[in-house]
Design a protein around this motif. Structure first.
Motif, PDB file in Angstrom:
ATOM      1  N   ASP A  32       0.834  -1.200   0.000  1.00 23.62           N
ATOM      2  CA  ASP A  32       0.000   0.000   0.000  1.00 23.62           C
ATOM      3  C   ASP A  32       0.866   1.246   0.000  1.00 23.62           C
ATOM      4  O   ASP A  32       0.607   2.218  -0.737  1.00 23.62           O
ATOM      5  CB  ASP A  32      -0.914   0.033   1.229  1.00 23.62           C
ATOM      6  N   ARG A  33       1.887   1.257   0.822  1.00 20.46           N
ATOM      7  CA  ARG A  33       2.762   2.438   0.899  1.00 20.46           C
ATOM      8  C   ARG A  33       3.491   2.671  -0.423  1.00 20.46           C
ATOM      9  O   ARG A  33       3.658   3.811  -0.857  1.00 20.46           O
ATOM     10  CB  ARG A  33       3.748   2.276   2.058  1.00 20.46           C
ATOM     11  N   ARG A  35       2.404   1.930  -3.379  1.00 24.89           N
ATOM     12  CA  ARG A  35       1.423   2.492  -4.303  1.00 24.89           C
ATOM     13  C   ARG A  35       1.207   3.976  -4.024  1.00 24.89           C
ATOM     14  O   ARG A  35       1.116   4.780  -4.944  1.00 24.89           O
ATOM     15  CB  ARG A  35       0.100   1.728  -4.191  1.00 24.89           C
ATOM     16  N   TYR A  36       1.113   4.338  -2.754  1.00 23.76           N
ATOM     17  CA  TYR A  36       0.908   5.741  -2.396  1.00 23.76           C
ATOM     18  C   TYR A  36       2.098   6.578  -2.864  1.00 23.76           C
ATOM     19  O   TYR A  36       1.919   7.668  -3.423  1.00 23.76           O
ATOM     20  CB  TYR A  36       0.717   5.869  -0.881  1.00 23.76           C
ATOM     21  N   LEU A  39       1.962   7.094  -6.631  1.00 28.43           N
ATOM     22  CA  LEU A  39       0.921   8.057  -6.998  1.00 28.43           C
ATOM     23  C   LEU A  39       1.291   9.471  -6.561  1.00 28.43           C
ATOM     24  O   LEU A  39       0.986  10.446  -7.256  1.00 28.43           O
ATOM     25  CB  LEU A  39      -0.413   7.639  -6.385  1.00 28.43           C
ATOM     26  N   LEU A  80      -4.315  12.567  -5.811  1.00 23.26           N
ATOM     27  CA  LEU A  80      -3.673  11.500  -5.046  1.00 23.26           C
ATOM     28  C   LEU A  80      -4.703  10.708  -4.245  1.00 23.26           C
ATOM     29  O   LEU A  80      -4.697   9.471  -4.248  1.00 23.26           O
ATOM     30  CB  LEU A  80      -2.622  12.122  -4.123  1.00 23.26           C
ATOM     31  N   GLN A  83      -7.138   8.508  -6.543  1.00 26.10           N
ATOM     32  CA  GLN A  83      -6.465   7.378  -7.182  1.00 26.10           C
ATOM     33  C   GLN A  83      -6.059   6.328  -6.149  1.00 26.10           C
ATOM     34  O   GLN A  83      -6.229   5.123  -6.391  1.00 26.10           O
ATOM     35  CB  GLN A  83      -5.243   7.864  -7.962  1.00 26.10           C
ATOM     36  N   TYR A  84      -5.544   6.783  -5.019  1.00 32.09           N
ATOM     37  CA  TYR A  84      -5.111   5.823  -4.011  1.00 32.09           C
ATOM     38  C   TYR A  84      -6.294   5.046  -3.439  1.00 32.09           C
ATOM     39  O   TYR A  84      -6.221   3.821  -3.258  1.00 32.09           O
ATOM     40  CB  TYR A  84      -4.338   6.515  -2.887  1.00 32.09           C
ATOM     41  N   GLN A  87      -7.407   2.259  -5.764  1.00 28.27           N
ATOM     42  CA  GLN A  87      -6.505   1.110  -5.755  1.00 28.27           C
ATOM     43  C   GLN A  87      -6.570   0.354  -4.430  1.00 28.27           C
ATOM     44  O   GLN A  87      -6.529  -0.880  -4.396  1.00 28.27           O
ATOM     45  CB  GLN A  87      -5.082   1.562  -6.059  1.00 28.27           C
ATOM     46  N   PHE A  88      -6.650   1.095  -3.325  1.00 35.14           N
ATOM     47  CA  PHE A  88      -6.731   0.474  -1.998  1.00 35.14           C
ATOM     48  C   PHE A  88      -7.990  -0.382  -1.886  1.00 35.14           C
ATOM     49  O   PHE A  88      -7.947  -1.537  -1.442  1.00 35.14           O
ATOM     50  CB  PHE A  88      -6.726   1.567  -0.933  1.00 35.14           C
TER      51      PHE A  88
END
Length: 204
Positions: A32-33, A35-36, A39, A80, A83-84, A87-88
């Motif tokens: 997760d981090r 991906r963040y 982004l 941000l 989008q996050y 995905q999350f």
């Protein structure tokens, strides 16, 4: 009660906090981090904002950003955040909101305050008792500010550049800065500024 007018000035840094809804986790693992961070890198490029310091905690994020124009940070956080969350939610099989209703931010309008904000952000994992060594926490800017690695997310603020004539000198000076004792009053003052809702940024 009407919201406070947004204090959003070009080329003046802002300390932004993005919190998980109801203080729940917004990162469940390092994927997760990652991906963040990806982004965030894309949003910085898209909006031309400069990131000077950051930390990704379990249920919130601190960012020290300088916008090139009014509205740029709001645009970055909206892009941000949306989008996050998409995905999350897809990754973890969930729906609905992830972030609190509005991000909090305050202006950082002096060079000395910029450095205090760097320190406040980079010491977050220490205050949360996640680690005893801020440089061992992978998801912050502390290690880069200390001169241990390059971080492509970061743009060095003039206040940081002013603490040493070379990268090695700046790293040494920053390690000394992080090692200084921070008073309870200073920590309270830094945190309490973020209780004021200076902005009306949208969230996903």
């Amino acid at each position: 009660m009407a919201r406070q007018p947004r204090l959003d000035l070009p080329n003046i840094p802002q300390h932004v906090v993005q919190r998980g809804n109801n203080r729940l986790p917004c990162f469940l693992d390092d994927d997760d981090r990652r991906r963040y961070v990806r982004l965030l890198h894309e949003a910085l490029w898209h909006t031309k904002c400069h990131l000077h310091a950051y930390v990704l905690m379990d249920n919130h994020v601190h960012l020290l950003l300088t916008p090139p124009a009014p509205g740029a940070i709001a645009q970055l956080m909206q892009k941000l955040g949306r989008q996050y969350v998409g995905q999350f939610n897809a990754r973890h099989g969930r729906t609905g909101t992830l972030w609190e209703g509005r991000d909090k931010s305050c202006l950082v309008d002096s060079e000395s305050y910029v450095l205090r904000c760097h320190r406040y952000i980079d010491l977050n994992p220490i205050r949360a008792r996640i680690t005893a060594d801020p440089y061992q926490f992978r998801w912050s800017s502390a290690d880069a500010h200390a001169g241990h690695r390059h971080d492509a997310l970061l743009t060095e603020h003039p206040a940081y550049l002013g603490i040493g004539a070379s990268p090695a000198e700046r790293g040494t000076a920053y390690r000394a800065l992080l090692g200084e004792t921070v008073s309870d009053d200073e920590m309270l003052a830094m945190g309490s500024t973020l209780l004021v809702d200076w902005t009306s940024m949208g969230s996903a």
